[in-house]
Design an enzyme around this catalytic site. Structure first.
Site, PDB file in Angstrom:
ATOM      1  CB  VAL A 125      -0.982   0.011   1.189  1.00  0.00           C
ATOM      2  CG1 VAL A 125      -1.801   1.286   1.212  1.00  0.00           C
ATOM      3  CG2 VAL A 125      -1.905  -1.205   1.115  1.00  0.00           C
TER       4      VAL A 125
ATOM      5  NE  ARG B 226      10.835  -4.801  10.482  1.00  0.00           N
ATOM      6  CZ  ARG B 226      10.084  -5.882  10.655  1.00  0.00           C
ATOM      7  NH1 ARG B 226      10.641  -6.993  11.103  1.00  0.00           N
ATOM      8  NH2 ARG B 226       8.803  -5.881  10.383  1.00  0.00           N
TER       9      ARG B 226
ATOM     10  CE  LYS C  62      -7.611  -5.519   8.132  1.00  0.00           C
ATOM     11  NZ  LYS C  62      -6.734  -5.357   6.960  1.00  0.00           N
TER      12      LYS C  62
ATOM     13  CD  GLU D 268     -13.419   5.762   3.081  1.00  0.00           C
ATOM     14  OE1 GLU D 268     -14.083   6.767   3.311  1.00  0.00           O
ATOM     15  OE2 GLU D 268     -13.894   4.607   3.168  1.00  0.00           O
TER      16      GLU D 268
ATOM     17  N   GLY E 210     -10.995  -1.426   1.170  1.00  0.00           N
ATOM     18  CA  GLY E 210     -10.020  -0.860   0.239  1.00  0.00           C
ATOM     19  C   GLY E 210     -10.378   0.530  -0.241  1.00  0.00           C
TER      20      GLY E 210
ATOM     21  CD  GLU F 124      -0.771 -11.607   3.611  1.00  0.00           C
ATOM     22  OE1 GLU F 124       0.448 -11.857   3.686  1.00  0.00           O
ATOM     23  OE2 GLU F 124      -1.230 -10.478   3.396  1.00  0.00           O
TER      24      GLU F 124
ATOM     25  CG  ASP G 161      -9.303  -8.827   6.869  1.00  0.00           C
ATOM     26  OD1 ASP G 161      -8.360  -8.043   7.095  1.00  0.00           O
ATOM     27  OD2 ASP G 161     -10.158  -8.621   5.989  1.00  0.00           O
TER      28      ASP G 161
ATOM     29  CE  LYS H  57     -10.654  -5.407   5.546  1.00  0.00           C
ATOM     30  NZ  LYS H  57     -10.446  -6.357   4.428  1.00  0.00           N
TER      31      LYS H  57
ATOM     32  N   GLY I  25      -5.469  -4.264  -2.717  1.00  0.00           N
ATOM     33  CA  GLY I  25      -4.556  -4.006  -3.815  1.00  0.00           C
ATOM     34  C   GLY I  25      -3.851  -2.681  -3.636  1.00  0.00           C
TER      35      GLY I  25
END
Lengths: 440, 440
Positions: A15, A46, A108, A132, A137, A193, A204, A208, A306
């Site tokens: 992102v 990092r 989130k 937002e 997304g 993932e 997840d 949200k 994405g």
């Protein structure tokens, strides 16, 4: 002469690099529309040497590992947190708020966990938090709940908010794949993932839903308030049988207000009628249906994940913060977790729904009668009963759609059926979405 | 202690009384969330005795015919214009801005006609204009374009923005009605005016497209810049034949940016693939699809008209204005008509599309060859040609789908075909929407 607004980016994964790309592409248009020049002065990661996917023109010396320097820079007004997780991200946001910075975050998990404390701190320090990108997304659903639908009492909110699960379910539905195969393909294509647990368990989506329903209902919803069932136990058979009844299975995150005002909160694979707009939402797309007292049904659809779609929401928040619109909203609206009262939950057994049930039972006379009898004793009336052919054994799948019934009654009927001598496996039980008729 | 914000309502028809109802129902929740008490101090109508459909508790002495008093009241901060039309509405808005009031309006005709002047005046007088209710009823599409999608270059905007036309087309499609019968039913149910011209001619949709594309593309689009074709000439046959090709016919308002940056603006009955989300939008619902450079495809769906849905957008604007968020946005964003440059239009002949064509020709050998030859000479390749059985005469309908071609080339081919001796009626020609594939 444009005014320069300094920005620090904490984290530069998928992102973050999307944010840098969008800012580069849209720089001129943003300046024309707002008179502001957004300048990313620090990108904190990092390992600076490993940052690759960013615009060539971006000055490499602004990429470093020193979060304190990035937060303390007096020329930075906005700190964008894209690290994720709830420990270091929280420390840095706390610190940035205390340094008088405005916050933009996509986190989130952190909002679902520590929303009230963070928002309270921001309010005390005359800072603001925009988020937002934390849900669905690039779809501006948070803005819609805060502003566009502010004249409504929200009665229900039903969303497809996890692109990974929706991709897997779409593959299982359209290409008749099994769960494991569809998951493997999602992983190969980067939609899931290596460890997909957070997505496929429904957690997840629950995080949200916690954020969205806090805004929609004005009560503080936590992740643990939400009844949770993931897609990881879903059989290809269930998708096929649902199709025979004219439904598709989607992982829905839903919140609805009962007549008494209590909330029903659930993340679960759910049968959605093929005629419902949500049934059309495929692949990694997301959508949120909202039912408001004035507006009636509205739906917001778009890419839920994405680099560029999520980046789009982050940059919109940066712009809104830089122009003062976001902070004005934050000050004016007491819609955020810190202002929300405690949630009152509907008792799980008291809630009502239609259900899909798949049983695995011995194929012999009298079994179906015992099954329907269990439903009858629980006062549950059935809409359809289909006994399927078995390909392999003497056990056959029996698929049942119920009319609307109390969840407690269903639980009792299922307990009895699972205990029948003819029962060969625990019943699968999924809720069925009742879509409103909305021709006119 | 709540702060009181005074409001004057100019006009109290369907939407105005919806605003009063919503304010009464949501009063407490609005106060809780914002600390503001919205107080309607004046409702200005031509004949106060005839105002009926409003909450019983609303004080009748606040309903009167004196617009000047309503505007000049020093305790009024927000003037809500719901009169419609472009003459008196404009005078009153001008006057209210000059009296230092903020404006909320649902008047797309006025915005499409005099947007730049009104917005410039508001900016000079430190006032603001909010107009979410002017397009697509309760759907917060204007807010989405201004804020949610602000990180995107918009490439295309495609909307179903007239509920009357969509209702009529849905009736024609689902119940196989003719146009006249469907219109009569829409009128009987209150979905169409006694004089439906503004709706069925496509003009209402064009005015909304002018407002939306001005915001989306940052250029000032006027109604007359838009190529216009209404639904009033549509035959039941076209809907049936479109169905045979897997399409439904919708009145689409579309704006897209060509490679050169010029805009293509059109309102026209259009064939939409049944798999496209827009094909699912039925009855009086509206939807707007937006294609952005970062977000990709997003769609906003909801009720495009009606007392409470449109009232929902008006009250959201009132709230946003009262909290200072709307005015902050108005000041910060140069996205409004007065800041937009002139539009550069793509030449109508240069634009490209796929087309649906229905011919009525004599049923004899050689005719189809002459028709396909005309397309061939214009370098238009065809995707499908279907000759239908005729029920009544020796003339038969021939239905053709083209591949993507230049509109100018199509025009030339149609001119030649209409001139053929075997041609019995002028060809019907409709564009076909090419939906993106969006599984992943």
């Amino acid at each position: 002469m444009s005014q320069i607004v300094g920005i620090s980016l904490l984290g530069c994964g998928v992102v973050g690099s999307g944010v840098l790309k969008i800012l580069e592409l849209q720089q001129m248009e943003i300046e024309r529309r707002t008179g502001l020049r957004l300048e990313v002065r620090h990108v904190v990661v990092r390992d600076p040497a490993r940052v690759r996917d960013i615009p060539a023109a971006f000055p490499r010396d602004r990429i470093h590992g020193d979060a304190d320097r990035a937060i303390d820079d007096p020329n930075v007004a906005i700190v964008v947190e894209l690290i994720g997780g709830t420990t270091r991200a929280r420390e840095l946001i706390d610190r940035a708020i205390c340094s008088g910075k405005h916050i933009v975050t996509a986190n989130k998990s952190l909002l679902a966990l520590a929303g009230p404390e963070l928002f309270r701190l921001a309010r005390e320090r005359n800072s603001s938090i925009s988020f937002e990108a934390s849900c669905a997304g690039g779809i501006p659903i948070i803005d819609a709940l805060l502003r566009g639908l502010s004249a409504n009492r929200i009665d229900a909110l039903i969303g497809i908010v996890n692109g990974t699960c929706n991709f897997i379910l779409s593959k299982m539905t359209r290409e008749k794949m099994g769960y494991a195969e569809a998951l493997a393909e999602a992983q190969a294509l980067g939609f899931a993932e290596a460890d997909p647990t957070l997505d496929v368990s429904g957690r997840d989506a629950a995080q949200k839903l916690a954020v969205l329903s806090t805004l929609a209902f004005g009560v503080h919803v936590r992740e643990e308030d939400i009844e949770l069932c993931g897609i990881d136990g879903l059989a290809a058979d269930d998708i096929r049988f649902a199709g025979e009844f004219g439904h598709v299975i989607k992982l829905l995150a839903s919140a609805s207000r009962s007549a008494s005002g209590a909330l029903r909160l659930r993340v679960s694979p759910t049968l959605v009628p093929q005629s419902d707009m949500l049934a059309q939402v495929s692949g990694s797309f997301n959508a949120v249906s909202v039912y408001g007292s004035s507006l009636g049904h509205a739906m917001f659809y778009g890419r839920g994940a994405g680099q560029l779609p999520t980046g789009s929401a982050v940059v919109a928040d940066i712009l809104s913060t830089a122009t003062g619109v976001g902070p004005a909203m934050f000050r004016a609206l007491k819609s955020f977790p810190d202002s929300a009262g405690p949630v009152r939950l509907e008792h799980a057994d008291a809630s009502e729904s239609c259900f899909y049930i798949r049983l695995t039972v011995e194929d012999r006379p009298g079994v179906l009668a015992a099954v329907t009898d269990a439903f009858g004793r629980a006062s549950i009336s059935l809409r359809a009963v289909l006994q399927h052919e078995s390909s392999s054994s003497d056990a056959v799948p029996v698929v049942i759609l119920t009319h609307r019934c109390r969840t407690g009654a269903l639980r009792e009927a299922i307990r009895q059926i699972n205990a029948l001598p003819a029962s060969r496996a625990a019943a699968t039980c999924l809720p069925v979405l009742e879509s409103p008729v909305e021709f006119a």
